[in-house]
Design a protein around this motif. Structure first.
Motif, PDB file in Angstrom:
ATOM      1  N   ASP A   8      -3.745 -13.447   6.301  1.00  0.00           N
ATOM      2  CA  ASP A   8      -2.095 -13.656   6.153  1.00  0.00           C
ATOM      3  C   ASP A   8      -1.550 -12.993   7.170  1.00  0.00           C
ATOM      4  O   ASP A   8      -2.061 -12.798   8.387  1.00  0.00           O
ATOM      5  CB  ASP A   8      -1.441 -12.991   4.873  1.00  0.00           C
ATOM      6  CG  ASP A   8      -0.262 -13.532   4.295  1.00  0.00           C
ATOM      7  OD1 ASP A   8       0.394 -14.007   5.019  1.00  0.00           O
ATOM      8  OD2 ASP A   8      -0.186 -13.401   3.156  1.00  0.00           O
ATOM      9  N   GLY A  53      -8.944 -15.672  -4.969  1.00  0.00           N
ATOM     10  CA  GLY A  53      -7.482 -15.985  -5.491  1.00  0.00           C
ATOM     11  C   GLY A  53      -6.783 -14.592  -5.613  1.00  0.00           C
ATOM     12  O   GLY A  53      -5.716 -14.471  -5.055  1.00  0.00           O
ATOM     13  N   LEU A  54      -7.264 -13.829  -6.068  1.00  0.00           N
ATOM     14  CA  LEU A  54      -6.977 -12.513  -6.334  1.00  0.00           C
ATOM     15  C   LEU A  54      -6.506 -11.784  -5.214  1.00  0.00           C
ATOM     16  O   LEU A  54      -5.618 -10.942  -4.837  1.00  0.00           O
ATOM     17  CB  LEU A  54      -7.822 -11.706  -7.533  1.00  0.00           C
ATOM     18  CG  LEU A  54      -7.797 -12.121  -8.952  1.00  0.00           C
ATOM     19  CD1 LEU A  54      -8.477 -11.327 -10.000  1.00  0.00           C
ATOM     20  CD2 LEU A  54      -6.129 -12.285  -9.451  1.00  0.00           C
ATOM     21  N   THR A  56      -6.268 -13.100  -2.321  1.00  0.00           N
ATOM     22  CA  THR A  56      -5.259 -13.512  -1.509  1.00  0.00           C
ATOM     23  C   THR A  56      -3.802 -13.131  -1.864  1.00  0.00           C
ATOM     24  O   THR A  56      -3.044 -12.723  -1.192  1.00  0.00           O
ATOM     25  CB  THR A  56      -5.498 -15.310  -1.587  1.00  0.00           C
ATOM     26  OG1 THR A  56      -6.804 -15.419  -0.890  1.00  0.00           O
ATOM     27  CG2 THR A  56      -4.207 -16.047  -0.776  1.00  0.00           C
ATOM     28  N   ASP A  57      -3.582 -13.178  -3.284  1.00  0.00           N
ATOM     29  CA  ASP A  57      -2.509 -12.668  -3.763  1.00  0.00           C
ATOM     30  C   ASP A  57      -2.084 -11.480  -3.533  1.00  0.00           C
ATOM     31  O   ASP A  57      -1.057 -10.964  -3.375  1.00  0.00           O
ATOM     32  CB  ASP A  57      -2.494 -13.198  -5.318  1.00  0.00           C
ATOM     33  CG  ASP A  57      -2.569 -14.492  -5.672  1.00  0.00           C
ATOM     34  OD1 ASP A  57      -2.385 -15.366  -4.747  1.00  0.00           O
ATOM     35  OD2 ASP A  57      -2.745 -14.786  -6.869  1.00  0.00           O
ATOM     36  N   THR A  58      -3.135 -10.383  -3.745  1.00  0.00           N
ATOM     37  CA  THR A  58      -2.820  -8.962  -3.606  1.00  0.00           C
ATOM     38  C   THR A  58      -2.490  -8.908  -2.298  1.00  0.00           C
ATOM     39  O   THR A  58      -1.821  -7.937  -1.995  1.00  0.00           O
ATOM     40  CB  THR A  58      -4.248  -8.179  -3.951  1.00  0.00           C
ATOM     41  OG1 THR A  58      -4.558  -8.561  -5.323  1.00  0.00           O
ATOM     42  CG2 THR A  58      -4.152  -6.823  -3.922  1.00  0.00           C
ATOM     43  N   LYS A  60      -1.226 -10.878   0.180  1.00  0.00           N
ATOM     44  CA  LYS A  60       0.268 -11.107   0.127  1.00  0.00           C
ATOM     45  C   LYS A  60       1.374 -10.209  -0.488  1.00  0.00           C
ATOM     46  O   LYS A  60       2.218  -9.870   0.312  1.00  0.00           O
ATOM     47  CB  LYS A  60       0.297 -12.798  -0.572  1.00  0.00           C
ATOM     48  CG  LYS A  60       1.616 -13.083  -0.330  1.00  0.00           C
ATOM     49  CD  LYS A  60       1.847 -14.727  -0.571  1.00  0.00           C
ATOM     50  CE  LYS A  60       0.998 -15.543   0.078  1.00  0.00           C
ATOM     51  NZ  LYS A  60       1.329 -15.467   1.475  1.00  0.00           N
ATOM     52  N   ALA A  61       0.880  -9.780  -1.422  1.00  0.00           N
ATOM     53  CA  ALA A  61       1.948  -8.637  -2.422  1.00  0.00           C
ATOM     54  C   ALA A  61       2.045  -7.470  -1.424  1.00  0.00           C
ATOM     55  O   ALA A  61       3.112  -7.023  -1.440  1.00  0.00           O
ATOM     56  CB  ALA A  61       1.388  -8.477  -3.908  1.00  0.00           C
TER      57      ALA A  61
END
Length: 132
Positions: A8, A53-54, A56-58, A60-61
Motif C-alpha cells: 500500500d 485479503g485480511l 491487505t485490509d489490516t 490499509k487500516a
C-alpha cells in the motif's frame, strides 16, 4: 521460509530535526510505498501463509492512521524523529498488535517473522524485520 507480501502507500508531511538531515529539517512531504512481508516456515492446513485479503485490509487500516497527516503532530511521533526507519518500526508495531489480536485470522498464528519495507523513492529503501 514462505513469504506473502502486501503493498500500500501513504502520503505524509514531516520535518526531521537534526543537522545531519540537512534540508529535511524543514517541513516537507513524502510518499512511501510500503510492503509488509508475512513469513512462516511451513504453509498452514490451507496451504497459505496468511489470508491475503485480511492482510491487505489490516495494512490499509493501519496506514490510514498516518495517511495524509503531518507526523510532527501525530501523537505517536510527538517528540521523536519520524525518519523512514522510525516509520517502518511504527508500522511493524501496529501490524504485530493486529496479528496478536487475531485480526489476520487463524493462519496468522503460525507467522514467525514480519518485515516492513518503506520505499521513499526509486533510490531509497528502509526496512524493519523481526521475529514475532
Amino acid at each position: 521460509m514462505y513469504t506473502v507480501e502486501v503493498r500500500d502507500h501513504v502520503m505524509i508531511a514531516h520535518s526531521i530535526k537534526g543537522e545531519v538531515f540537512g534540508p529535511a529539517q524543514n517541513l516537507h512531504g513524502a510518499t512511501y510505498v510500503i510492503d509488509v512481508g508475512f513469513m512462516r516456515k511451513e504453509l498452514d492446513e490451507n496451504d497459505i501463509v496468511v489470508d491475503i485479503g485480511l492482510a491487505t485490509d489490516t495494512v490499509k487500516a493501519v496506514l490510514s492512521k498516518i495517511n495524509y497527516t503531518n507526523l510532527d503532530e501525530h501523537p505517536d511521533f510527538k517528540g521523536r524523529r519520524s525518519t523512514t526507519e522510525a516509520v517502518a518500526k511504527w508500522v511493524f508495531d501496529k501490524i504485530k498488535i493486529a496479528i496478536d489480536d487475531g485480526r489476520l485470522g487463524a493462519s496468522a498464528s503460525g507467522l514467525k517473522k514480519l518485515k516492513i519495507s518503506l520505499h521513499e523513492s526509486h533510490t531509497a529503501l528502509a526496512a524493519y524485520e523481526a521475529d514475532l
